[in-house]
Design an enzyme around this catalytic site. Sequence first.
Site, PDB file in Angstrom:
ATOM      1  N   THR A  17       0.828  -1.209   0.000  1.00 41.16           N
ATOM      2  CA  THR A  17       0.000   0.000   0.000  1.00 41.16           C
ATOM      3  C   THR A  17       0.857   1.252   0.000  1.00 41.16           C
ATOM      4  O   THR A  17       0.582   2.213  -0.735  1.00 41.16           O
ATOM      5  CB  THR A  17      -0.944  -0.005   1.213  1.00 41.16           C
ATOM      6  OG1 THR A  17      -1.806  -1.154   1.131  1.00 41.16           O
ATOM      7  CG2 THR A  17      -1.796   1.245   1.243  1.00 41.16           C
ATOM      8  N   LYS A  38      -8.221  -0.705  -4.905  1.00 38.21           N
ATOM      9  CA  LYS A  38      -7.909  -1.887  -4.110  1.00 38.21           C
ATOM     10  C   LYS A  38      -8.790  -3.013  -4.610  1.00 38.21           C
ATOM     11  O   LYS A  38     -10.020  -2.959  -4.529  1.00 38.21           O
ATOM     12  CB  LYS A  38      -8.170  -1.618  -2.617  1.00 38.21           C
ATOM     13  CG  LYS A  38      -7.858  -2.789  -1.707  1.00 38.21           C
ATOM     14  CD  LYS A  38      -6.373  -3.083  -1.642  1.00 38.21           C
ATOM     15  CE  LYS A  38      -6.089  -4.214  -0.639  1.00 38.21           C
ATOM     16  NZ  LYS A  38      -4.650  -4.517  -0.537  1.00 38.21           N
TER      17      LYS A  38
END
Length: 234
Positions: A17, A38
């Site tokens: 991330t 995502k």
Amino acid sequence: MTSVLVVTGTGTEVGKTVATAAVAALAVARGRRVAVLKAVQTGVGPDEEGDARTVARLVPGATTAETVRFSEPLAPATAASRAGGVGPAAWEVADRALDLARGHDLVLVEGAGGLLVRLNKDRETLADVAELLAAPVLLVADPRLGTLNATALTAEALRSRGLVPAGVVVGSWPRDPDLAMRCNLTDLPEMGAGPLSGVLPSGMGALAPGTFTTVARRSLGVGLGGTWSPLERR
């Protein structure tokens, strides 16, 4: 044309991330319209900060989205099954990315765990998403002992599907690396996943957006918009 880049890891908790946010931050700083998707979020409750929201916090100029989330910290297909639902189909993730591409210059699709973690009961994976999108895949690697094997296996899986490796970024480089970690910086480019394209220091996710972009610029290579050189040794 809009660029799409898929981001995967050698495993969980390797800094995917933060690496995704770093790439996004440098693209935003260059004036590009950036979206981060995502593919599926697990291990996060309905009101908790997921990976997409983390990117939004670090890169205020980026558009962020997620397909679906499950609260248990499990592989997506398993978490979906235990929640009485189904994980996202590869085509659903790809379609969401293409929808975002219509209004953006760069779309980053972040996976969950590694490349071949199952998204759903049909055993589809992030690799299937990358195939549908015909997108290159950036690999975020753990710096620790064992990362060479995981990187080589991921690279082999990519190439067996005709996917293009976009390089390797070390996702969480400690302040005091051990001997294996230092040697890995030399060996990672030989594992078949592309060049070493950056080394991100641990703790970046806690930085303010402006500082985050500054650190990202000096920690990612030229191909990702930064100034870091593989000749540097941490």
